[in-house]
Design an enzyme around this catalytic site. Structure first.
Site, PDB file in Angstrom:
ATOM      1  N   HIS A 362       0.827  -1.193   0.000  1.00  0.00           N
ATOM      2  CA  HIS A 362       0.000   0.000   0.000  1.00  0.00           C
ATOM      3  C   HIS A 362       0.865   1.248   0.000  1.00  0.00           C
ATOM      4  O   HIS A 362       0.609   2.218  -0.716  1.00  0.00           O
ATOM      5  CB  HIS A 362      -0.939  -0.012   1.210  1.00  0.00           C
ATOM      6  CG  HIS A 362      -1.954   1.081   1.134  1.00  0.00           C
ATOM      7  ND1 HIS A 362      -1.923   2.176   1.954  1.00  0.00           N
ATOM      8  CD2 HIS A 362      -2.974   1.267   0.286  1.00  0.00           C
ATOM      9  CE1 HIS A 362      -2.914   2.977   1.636  1.00  0.00           C
ATOM     10  NE2 HIS A 362      -3.568   2.456   0.623  1.00  0.00           N
ATOM     11  N   ARG A 469      -8.031   0.140  -9.407  1.00  0.00           N
ATOM     12  CA  ARG A 469      -7.660  -1.020  -8.574  1.00  0.00           C
ATOM     13  C   ARG A 469      -8.505  -0.995  -7.303  1.00  0.00           C
ATOM     14  O   ARG A 469      -8.153  -0.325  -6.332  1.00  0.00           O
ATOM     15  CB  ARG A 469      -6.176  -0.978  -8.235  1.00  0.00           C
ATOM     16  CG  ARG A 469      -5.245  -1.216  -9.427  1.00  0.00           C
ATOM     17  CD  ARG A 469      -3.789  -1.217  -8.977  1.00  0.00           C
ATOM     18  NE  ARG A 469      -2.895  -1.821  -9.931  1.00  0.00           N
ATOM     19  CZ  ARG A 469      -2.102  -1.127 -10.758  1.00  0.00           C
ATOM     20  NH1 ARG A 469      -2.102   0.172 -10.740  1.00  0.00           N
ATOM     21  NH2 ARG A 469      -1.294  -1.770 -11.595  1.00  0.00           N
ATOM     22  N   ARG A 505     -11.861  -2.776 -11.766  1.00  0.00           N
ATOM     23  CA  ARG A 505     -11.436  -4.176 -11.703  1.00  0.00           C
ATOM     24  C   ARG A 505     -11.975  -4.786 -10.422  1.00  0.00           C
ATOM     25  O   ARG A 505     -11.889  -4.168  -9.351  1.00  0.00           O
ATOM     26  CB  ARG A 505      -9.908  -4.241 -11.708  1.00  0.00           C
ATOM     27  CG  ARG A 505      -9.403  -5.660 -11.626  1.00  0.00           C
ATOM     28  CD  ARG A 505      -7.918  -5.723 -11.872  1.00  0.00           C
ATOM     29  NE  ARG A 505      -7.158  -5.194 -10.745  1.00  0.00           N
ATOM     30  CZ  ARG A 505      -5.832  -5.098 -10.747  1.00  0.00           C
ATOM     31  NH1 ARG A 505      -5.138  -5.463 -11.818  1.00  0.00           N
ATOM     32  NH2 ARG A 505      -5.186  -4.625  -9.701  1.00  0.00           N
ATOM     33  N   GLU A 603      -3.390 -11.639 -18.289  1.00  0.00           N
ATOM     34  CA  GLU A 603      -2.143 -11.496 -17.533  1.00  0.00           C
ATOM     35  C   GLU A 603      -1.486 -12.824 -17.177  1.00  0.00           C
ATOM     36  O   GLU A 603      -0.461 -12.856 -16.511  1.00  0.00           O
ATOM     37  CB  GLU A 603      -2.329 -10.615 -16.294  1.00  0.00           C
ATOM     38  CG  GLU A 603      -3.551 -10.893 -15.461  1.00  0.00           C
ATOM     39  CD  GLU A 603      -3.750  -9.872 -14.337  1.00  0.00           C
ATOM     40  OE1 GLU A 603      -2.875  -9.038 -14.099  1.00  0.00           O
ATOM     41  OE2 GLU A 603      -4.808  -9.944 -13.688  1.00  0.00           O
ATOM     42  N   ASN A 626       2.330  -6.339 -16.278  1.00  0.00           N
ATOM     43  CA  ASN A 626       3.162  -6.590 -15.088  1.00  0.00           C
ATOM     44  C   ASN A 626       3.141  -8.073 -14.747  1.00  0.00           C
ATOM     45  O   ASN A 626       4.178  -8.703 -14.562  1.00  0.00           O
ATOM     46  CB  ASN A 626       2.633  -5.809 -13.871  1.00  0.00           C
ATOM     47  CG  ASN A 626       2.491  -4.333 -14.151  1.00  0.00           C
ATOM     48  OD1 ASN A 626       3.079  -3.831 -15.088  1.00  0.00           O
ATOM     49  ND2 ASN A 626       1.699  -3.651 -13.345  1.00  0.00           N
ATOM     50  N   ASP A 627       1.937  -8.610 -14.647  1.00  0.00           N
ATOM     51  CA  ASP A 627       1.833 -10.031 -14.333  1.00  0.00           C
ATOM     52  C   ASP A 627       2.178 -10.886 -15.539  1.00  0.00           C
ATOM     53  O   ASP A 627       2.811 -11.938 -15.403  1.00  0.00           O
ATOM     54  CB  ASP A 627       0.425 -10.373 -13.833  1.00  0.00           C
ATOM     55  CG  ASP A 627       0.281 -10.069 -12.352  1.00  0.00           C
ATOM     56  OD1 ASP A 627       1.210 -10.415 -11.605  1.00  0.00           O
ATOM     57  OD2 ASP A 627      -0.730  -9.476 -11.955  1.00  0.00           O
ATOM     58  N   ARG A 637       8.011 -10.699  -9.910  1.00  0.00           N
ATOM     59  CA  ARG A 637       8.203  -9.265 -10.130  1.00  0.00           C
ATOM     60  C   ARG A 637       8.698  -8.516  -8.902  1.00  0.00           C
ATOM     61  O   ARG A 637       9.090  -7.366  -8.990  1.00  0.00           O
ATOM     62  CB  ARG A 637       6.914  -8.637 -10.681  1.00  0.00           C
ATOM     63  CG  ARG A 637       5.759  -8.556  -9.716  1.00  0.00           C
ATOM     64  CD  ARG A 637       4.457  -8.331 -10.484  1.00  0.00           C
ATOM     65  NE  ARG A 637       3.650  -7.272  -9.914  1.00  0.00           N
ATOM     66  CZ  ARG A 637       2.405  -6.983 -10.294  1.00  0.00           C
ATOM     67  NH1 ARG A 637       1.825  -7.662 -11.269  1.00  0.00           N
ATOM     68  NH2 ARG A 637       1.733  -6.021  -9.742  1.00  0.00           N
ATOM     69  N   CYS A 674      -2.775  -2.055 -19.519  1.00  0.00           N
ATOM     70  CA  CYS A 674      -2.850  -1.272 -18.283  1.00  0.00           C
ATOM     71  C   CYS A 674      -1.707  -1.585 -17.328  1.00  0.00           C
ATOM     72  O   CYS A 674      -1.694  -1.125 -16.197  1.00  0.00           O
ATOM     73  CB  CYS A 674      -4.195  -1.470 -17.593  1.00  0.00           C
ATOM     74  SG  CYS A 674      -4.507  -3.163 -17.099  1.00  0.00           S
TER      75      CYS A 674
HETATM   76  C1  PEP Z   1      -0.769  -6.032 -14.313  1.00  0.00           C
HETATM   77  O1  PEP Z   1      -0.589  -7.131 -13.830  1.00  0.00           O
HETATM   78  O2  PEP Z   1      -0.147  -5.608 -15.322  1.00  0.00           O
HETATM   79  C2  PEP Z   1      -1.734  -5.108 -13.714  1.00  0.00           C
HETATM   80  C3  PEP Z   1      -2.063  -3.991 -14.307  1.00  0.00           C
HETATM   81  O3  PEP Z   1      -2.256  -5.443 -12.534  1.00  0.00           O
HETATM   82  P1  PEP Z   1      -1.504  -5.310 -11.122  1.00  0.00           P
HETATM   83  O4  PEP Z   1      -0.219  -4.584 -11.371  1.00  0.00           O
HETATM   84  O5  PEP Z   1      -2.436  -4.562 -10.246  1.00  0.00           O
HETATM   85  O6  PEP Z   1      -1.327  -6.730 -10.738  1.00  0.00           O
HETATM   86 MG    MG Z   2      -2.001  -7.963 -12.405  1.00  0.00          MG
END
Ligand code: PEP
Ligand code: MG
Length: 756
Positions: A362, A469, A505, A603, A626-627, A637, A674
């Site tokens: 957070h 989010r 989401r 993802e 990201n995922d 990550r 995203c």
């Molecule tokens: C992602 O995984 O790219 C994503 C946008 O979600 P988060 O970073 O919240 O897991």
């Molecule tokens: Mg994600």
């Protein structure tokens, strides 16, 4: 052997400075291996020389004076080859270099191992013996093990200031602590350590301002601690046997003015504040107990620690003086919570660095939103020593720098200035479209979560929310928010951006996103119960959330719902069924809401290959790079150790994205991105060239991305994409794109190139 190792490591770890640690190490290794010499050479990076820093067996005068070039001698040879060198007779080796100052002529047998830390040679550990003989396998293994264990001590010492690797008294070397980028940007400031209370190990050294006052504070804390122990003993007498009660007698004896407290007072008289003095004394006793052979006595270490913690708790409640935060504060700590962050006036914080924690904590989310350059997970940060010292936060690369020389400092000062003027210059783009020089437009949206994201996004001209989010408002509470509470929060987002769409989401917890009131214990959280998997198992949580979203959208009709971590079509069908049910319920309650578009996040690799089947069922796809990067490359990550492998330019990632775009478009459905990639100007251009319809990013990246798009032709971006798709190496792709965009005049916009 394990026991010997453990003791050596423990002893060396508790040494107060590097010199003592190295001397101890040399002595203990020589004794344990029964050799005649043990020496430690450390690399001075500026001079590119190995300096003899400690030795048992060579002439004492040589220590701190003798040095070799990185290519010289057997030591240089070990460093260059990065592997052990075991010689029966060193004299016969072509690399042997005789150093008269050390008096090493009588030593024939030689075993040297490199001291490695995170792929870098820090020095060389050497043992020598008079007679010609080959060290056996177990001796070699012992030295390799000890060197690996002790490399951390040396790395740690790099930032303590006493790591001037020779006695020339020159400037200490800059120390780099690699973590992960928590929030982009750079800052220079004074490190102020924040730490949780009653944690002895995190109490910093600090000079006592008033010695008598510190002693009085200690006395007061001792009175309270004794009182507490007596109360414990009293309670124990009702439920415990005599033996256990005896423990409290021991505690009380330890708390006697003539025992531990006497030593603490001595340290205070020598100038330490009470908390620091207490930590020193407790540490010393704990160490002594832990080194004892008798298991019973070793156990006493825990009691001493407990006593220390109790006294500290009382000291801290009396001594919780207001910390003075300098105008340019860099908060450093093991784990910094949002609450700790909030204790500091915003205008005083320029940066944050933590030794633990993840990018999705957070605090990191808040720091990103507030635009505070942040580094997370920089393991091995010497927090105690950093307190009060000037440091540089490099939030681009994810590293903290201490002992920066003037050159390094100037480089960062220039970056900070450049960033400021660049951002000031970008403000004029606020109301202009994200359109290339040759007329190709793309929608640019924002990722939100906090309330403050709303104003920051609107100020920068966001055209809607591509990812809200929802877990973020869940994180700040001590229980799940009720339907009404959620409705209020969601309404605020929807209203602020109307008539633009807001993509909400559904709850994405699990992995590294924790809710304090819903702990999930798993061996492999990233492969576990997260996102849609969790909410489908808890339809009551899911339904409440969907109902709140729907109700909040009444009269606005700009809601879109997005499902995270989807792996199978079944999950989508199940979720759609629940959403439909919630919609009927809400309408039944009299709310006049339209059925919102529903989309899926792509993802995980399985979803890439099922993109078409998923696109058939939903209204839009959104790629969570990201995922997707972490799952495609099997690189956590949040793991600093493998951070260099986490590369969204990897050809597999690029191919996966293209496959998703083609699949969605074949079904006539739009695709957005995203993940962080969308907010990086260079990646954004390539995503645009691939045909992505929308980019959604943190508001702080929006103007930079828009500027890059407006400076480029889509034909040029497509040509560049075509070239890199023929390449098979992510590193090469990244450098090639940087180079080409630099040539095209976009160099100042490409943030990931900035880090020095
Ligand atoms: C992602 O995984 O790219 C994503 C946008 O979600 P988060 O970073 O919240 O897991
Ligand atoms: Mg994600």
């Amino acid at each position: 052997m394990l026991d010997t190792l453990r003791r050596i490591v423990q002893e060396v770890n508790s040494a107060t400075d590097l010199r003592t640690a190295l001397d101890l190490m040399a002595r203990r290794v020589r004794d344990a291996m029964g050799t005649e010499v043990c020496s430690i050479y450390l690399l001075n990076r500026d001079r590119q020389r190995y300096v003899l820093m400690a030795s048992e067996g060579l002439k004492a005068e040589a220590v701190g004076h003798v040095s070799l070039d990185v290519t010289e001698g057997l030591v240089g040879h070990v460093g260059q080859r990065e592997e052990p060198l075991n010689l029966e007779d060193a004299f016969t080796h072509p690399k042997f270099l005789y150093l008269a100052e050390t008096g090493e002529d009588p030593f024939h047998a030689f075993l040297g191992v490199p001291v490695m830390h995170q792929g870098e040679v820090l020095g060389v550990l050497v043992v020598q013996q008079r007679d010609s003989r080959r060290f056996d396998q177990s001796e070699e293994a012992f030295l390799v093990t000890i060197s690996a264990q002790l490399s951390a001590v040396v790395a740690h010492a790099r930032a303590t200031g006493d790591l001037t690797t020779d006695s020339s008294g020159g400037e200490p070397e800059p120390a780099f602590f690699d973590g992960l980028p928590g929030a982009q940007g750079a800052a220079i400031g004074i490190a102020i350590r924040v730490y949780p209370s009653a944690d002895l190990s995190s109490v910093p050294d600090r000079e006592a301002e008033d010695i008598n006052a510190e002693i009085a504070l200690l006395d007061n804390a001792l009175v309270k601690a004794r009182h507490e122990v007596r109360a414990l003993a009293e309670r124990a007498s009702r439920s415990l046997g005599r033996e256990e009660q005896a423990l409290f007698e021991v505690y009380l004896r330890m708390l006697d003015r003539h025992a531990l407290p006497g030593e603490v007072v001595e340290k205070i008289r020598a100038g330490q504040w009470a908390q620091g003095a207490l930590r020193m004394v407790i540490d010393e006793h704990v160490r002594n107990f832990e080194l004892m052979d008798d298991a019973y006595l070793r156990e006493r270490a825990a009691d001493v620690r407990d006593i220390g913690r109790r006294v500290l708790a009382h000291l801290q409640s009396d001594q919780r003086r207001e910390v003075e935060y300098p105008a340019e504060t860099v908060l450093v700590g093991e784990e910094i919570t949002t609450a700790m962050l909030m204790e500091v006036p915003r205008e005083n914080i320029v940066g944050i660095a933590t030794s633990r924690g993840s990018r999705n904590s957070h605090m990191a989310i808040v720091a990103r939103s507030m635009g505070i350059p942040t580094v997370v997970g920089a393991a091995g940060l010497p927090l105690k020593q950093l307190d009060g010292r000037e440091v540089i936060v490099d939030g681009f690369k994810g590293r903290l720098i201490a002992n920066a020389n003037s050159e390094l400092k100037h480089q960062f000062e220039a970056i900070i200035l450049e960033e400021k003027s660049l951002l000031a210059g970008l403000e004029k783009l606020r109301d202009l479209p994200a359109e290339t020089e040759d007329g190709k437009r793309i929608d640019i949206m924002v990722n939100t979560g906090l309330m403050t994201d709303i104003s920051r996004s609107l100020e920068r001209g966001a055209e809607g929310v591509g990812l809200y989010r929802t877990e973020i408002p869940f994180m700040v509470r001590d229980r799940f928010p009720s339907e009404d509470e959620q409705k209020v929060i969601y309404r605020e987002q929807l209203e602020a951006f109307a008539p633009h769409p807001v993509t909400m989401r559904t709850l994405d917890v699990g992995g590294d996103k924790e809710l304090p009131y819903f702990p999930i214990e798993e061996e492999n959280p990233f492969l576990g119960w997260r996102g849609i998997r969790l909410t489908l198992d808890h339809p009551e949580i899911f339904m409440v959330q969907i109902r709140a979203m729907l109700k909040a959208s009444e009269g606005l009709d700009n809601l879109r719902i997005m499902l995270p971590m989807v792996t199978t079509v079944f999950e989508v069908e199940e979720a759609q069924h629940l959403i439909h049910r919630a919609w009927l319920e809400v309408r039944g309650e009299g709310f006049d809401v339209v059925m919102p578009p529903v989309g899926v996040m792509i993802e995980v690799p399985a979803a890439v290959y099922q993109a078409r089947a998923l696109a058939q069922r939903v209204d839009f796809l959104s790629i969570g790079t990201n995922d997707l990067t972490q799952y495609l490359l099997a690189v956590d990550r949040n793991n600093r150790q493998v951070a260099a492998l986490y590369n969204s330019w990897h050809p597999a990632v690029l191919q996966a994205i293209i496959h998703v775009i083609e699949s969605a478009h074949a079904e006539g459905k739009p695709v957005s991105v995203c993940g962080e990639m969308a907010g990086d100007p260079a990646s954004a251009l390539m995503l645009m060239a691939m045909g992505v319809d929308t980019l959604s990013m943190n508001a702080s990246h929006l103007l930079r991305v828009k500027a890059a798009i407006r400076k480029m032709k889509i034909t040029a971006a497509r040509k560049l994409l075509f070239e890199v798709l023929a390449m098979d190496n992510g590193e090469v792709i990244a450098s090639y794109i940087s180079l080409q965009l630099d040539k095209a005049g976009l160099g100042d916009l490409i943030s990931h190139r900035r880090a020095v």
